[in-house]
Design an enzyme around this catalytic site. Structure first.
Site, PDB file in Angstrom:
ATOM      1  N   GLU A  51       4.440   4.216   9.192  1.00  0.00           N
ATOM      2  CA  GLU A  51       4.029   5.389   9.947  1.00  0.00           C
ATOM      3  C   GLU A  51       4.427   5.216  11.421  1.00  0.00           C
ATOM      4  OE1 GLU A  51      -0.197   7.884  10.444  1.00  0.00           O
ATOM      5  OE2 GLU A  51      -0.210   5.795   9.766  1.00  0.00           O
ATOM      6  N   LYS A 120       1.440  14.787   8.214  1.00  0.00           N
ATOM      7  CA  LYS A 120       0.197  14.205   7.718  1.00  0.00           C
ATOM      8  C   LYS A 120      -0.889  15.280   7.628  1.00  0.00           C
ATOM      9  CE  LYS A 120      -2.631  10.078   8.754  1.00  0.00           C
ATOM     10  NZ  LYS A 120      -2.703   8.921   9.686  1.00  0.00           N
ATOM     11  N   CYS A 176      -0.706   7.500   5.218  1.00  0.00           N
ATOM     12  CA  CYS A 176      -1.842   6.642   5.551  1.00  0.00           C
ATOM     13  C   CYS A 176      -3.185   7.204   5.086  1.00  0.00           C
ATOM     14  CB  CYS A 176      -1.853   6.360   7.051  1.00  0.00           C
ATOM     15  SG  CYS A 176      -2.894   4.930   7.469  1.00  0.00           S
ATOM     16  N   TYR A 483       0.294  -9.555 -49.297  1.00  0.00           N
ATOM     17  CA  TYR A 483      -0.435  -8.327 -49.631  1.00  0.00           C
ATOM     18  C   TYR A 483      -1.493  -8.625 -50.676  1.00  0.00           C
ATOM     19  CZ  TYR A 483      -1.155  -3.353 -50.497  1.00  0.00           C
ATOM     20  OH  TYR A 483      -1.690  -2.088 -50.602  1.00  0.00           O
TER      21      TYR A 483
END
Length: 651
Positions: A51, A120, A176, A483
């Site tokens: 930022e 923002k 942010c 089986y």
């Protein structure tokens, strides 16, 4: 094998924390250029920076200075121009003025131009944060485009960026604080299809915040079934009142792929190959994500994402996906699994009112684990351990080592024990059906397995108990069970536990649940080769029949199983990943050989899984026909084998 990583569905994502000087735009631009060069050299397709990376987050009232804002605008233009002719797409934070408002923005740059600007939304304005003093929220914007030297650049918090050459890559950006609120925008972006979520941030460091931040990013990536990259401002930010650490992370659907070292003043770059194909598959499997609340409508901005060439995968790749490498994490997982197994059995006993169980013990790993589960379940319910009726049924292949371990362990644990040899009964059966005892074929082996199951079922009727199944998840995947013999029981306590984890569970029980001589026996059982002991032993009395010699290494099969059932990866991708994960252990030809065996057995043996007894789900991979895995018993494997056939010349 020579496919590009992009064709396998990967995108190389990077987060950078460039060295920073507060308000020195020229210096910060130079550092950004250096880290962009490093990222491009490492074949990074998409790079996220923090930022306000061009100015620094902590400029304070300097954000009111027109000179700072104008220099930042020029730097953005230069960075945009730098992307011309490059494959890399860059996201960088900068203060951007629109009309008479200043916005804290993420600017996405690629192909020599500004692709879009995302302001923002949530501006923190309490405690140490005063963003509303300088910036306007995206909600205050009156325009959806910004004039940039005569070009209309898309502007707004409603932008998503679609890679035209990789449509599964849809990028959403929040800044942010947008992540830290109760309803992050990234959730709505994911509902609208965003698979890559980016967050340029300036998160100051306070005591305990590192772990909280890590979990926030990791959990949001899981909640959104997306890749989530978080780039945070470094310690070059002002320390007048705060300390910034540069703690940056890349996560994918709950898995942390990469993170930076904190408190480094020099530039940092970390990379991770996020698996967009995996995310697409996970979303197809999830009904909940598509049912999320419909949020704002987003505008999609097209761009071109750089292709990723063939090479080494840049992400954690576990050769043993069911078994954590970290000792503490593995011990915690064993404790949890053992609790799940014992609780499941205790519930079944409480429901039926039965106070006895019957199980065959061979001195092998699976039956030992089932016995330990039974002992702890009985202890939890306050039942007498004598109600656990164990049978050791020596046959033609039984060795003194395994029989001795089984019988001594039963004695030490205080459970009931019967020794019933099966040689005579099986010989009589051979005579009845006209089968020579010297012919050691499948009939020779399965007759012994079915004789043992008949005894277990009949003894259960005698004592009024339940037959506990001992077979594990890996055996069910391969059909490595007879089986209507060891395939059948009244409750299968190990059905959700893969073979590679069974050994660790027994070893954990030796260390944490059972002591002294019992622990020593458990450790020897862990050291015993996996074998059904149906063929006669060697002249020296050792095990002659080793399962992994016949069916293949379980460490490979569990890897194949995880990537087929949990990840839904195609055969060629599983082969590629296995070659990366086991490069030091198995040759490509060996991996391909056993992968073919795995697919053939997995498809052909589905009929055994279609009629499984009840048993608890333990992890994210389960094969119960009543929940996790529903597959026709007569499905053809040819499509999958043909893809593997195309790899023959590449081994």
């Amino acid at each position: 094998m020579m496919k590009s990583l992009s064709e396998w569905g990967y995108c190389r994502l990077g987060v950078a924390v460039p060295e920073l000087r507060v308000a020195d735009v020229a210096f910060n631009l130079a550092q950004l250029r250096r880290v962009v060069d490093q990222a491009e050299a490492a074949d990074c397709s998409l790079l996220l920076c923090p930022e306000l990376a061009l100015t620094g987050y902590s400029c304070g009232d300097l954000f009111f200075q027109p000179l700072l804002i104008e220099q930042t605008r020029r730097a953005v233009a230069e960075l945009a121009a730098d992307t011309r002719g490059r494959g890399l797409t860059l996201v960088v934070g900068a203060p951007i003025r629109q009309d008479d408002r200043l916005y804290n923005c993420a600017v996405i740059l690629g192909q020599g131009r500004i692709l879009g600007i995302v302001p923002k939304i949530h501006l923190p304005n309490s405690h140490e944060f005063y963003e509303q003093r300088w910036f306007a929220s995206a909600r205050e914007s009156r325009c959806d485009h910004l004039d940039w030297n005569g070009e209309a650049v898309p502007f707004g918090a409603d932008l998503l960026f679609r890679a035209v050459n990789r449509p599964e890559c849809l990028i959403g950006i929040e800044l942010c604080e947008d992540l830290w609120v109760a309803d992050p925008p990234s959730g709505a972006m994911a509902v609208q299809g965003a698979t890559v979520l980016l967050n340029p941030s300036a998160s100051p460091e306070t005591l305990g915040k590192e772990g909280y931040r890590r979990e926030l990013v990791r959990s949001q990536s899981a909640r959104c079934i997306a890749a989530y990259a978080y780039a945070s401002a470094g310690p070059g930010e002002s320390s007048t009142d705060l300390v910034f650490s540069g703690h940056s992370l890349i996560a994918e659907n709950g898995l942390l792929l990469a993170e930076t070292e904190r408190f480094r003043f020099d530039s940092q770059l970390v990379l991770a190959d996020v698996d967009l194909a995996r995310l697409r598959t996970e979303r197809a499997r999830s009904s909940s994500l598509a049912m999320g609340a419909i949020g704002p409508r987003y505008r999609e901005i097209p761009f071109h994402l750089a292709e990723l060439a063939a090479g080494t995968l840049c992400r954690p790749l576990d050769a043993t996906p069911f078994v954590p490498a970290d000792d503490a994490e593995r011990a915690a997982r064993c404790r949890e699994i053992f609790a799940l197994q014992t609780t499941a059995l205790a519930k079944r006993l409480r429901h039926t009112g039965v106070a006895r169980v019957v199980l065959g013990i061979s001195g092998g790993l699976d039956s030992t684990l089932a016995l330990l589960v039974a002992v702890k379940a009985f202890d939890r319910l306050g039942l007498d351990r004598e109600g656990i009726v164990t049978l050791t049924m020596p046959g033609f292949g039984t060795t003194a080592r395994t029989r001795g371990n089984a019988e001594r362990l039963a004695e030490l644990l205080g459970v009931g024990l019967r020794v019933i040899p099966i040689d005579g009964a099986v010989r009589g059966h051979f005579a009845d059906i006209g089968h020579p005892e010297t012919l050691h074929d499948i009939t020779y082996e399965n007759a012994q397995a079915r004789e043992r199951t008949q005894i277990l079922m009949d003894v259960a009727n005698q004592v009024g108990g339940l037959v506990l199944g001992t077979g594990d998840l890996s055996e069910l995947a391969l059909g490595w069970c007879t089986y209507n013999a060891d395939h059948m029981s009244m409750y299968g306590v190990n059905a959700g536990v893969p073979k590679t984890l069974v050994r660790y569970l027994v070893a954990w029980c030796a260390e944490c649940e059972f002591g002294d001589e019992a622990a020593a026996i458990l450790k020897d059982i862990c050291a015993t080769p996996v074998s059904p002991e149906l063929l006669p032993p060697t002249a020296e009395g050792e095990i002659a029949q080793k399962t992994e010699d016949q069916v293949g290494p379980y460490v490979l099969h569990d890897f194949f199983l995880y990537h087929l059932v949990r990840r839904h990866d195609p055969p060629a991708k599983i082969y590629f990943l296995a070659c990366q994960a086991f490069a030091e252990e198995f040759s490509p030809a060996t991996i391909l050989r056993w992968l073919r065996v795995f697919y053939r057995r997995f498809f052909s043996q589905q009929f055994k899984r279609s009629c499984l007894p009840d048993g608890p789900k333990i992890g994210s991979v389960a094969l119960s026909p009543r929940g996790d895995w529903r597959m026709p018993s007569d499905a053809s494997v040819e499509l999958w084998l043909r893809e593997l056939d195309g790899l023959d010349g590449e081994t």
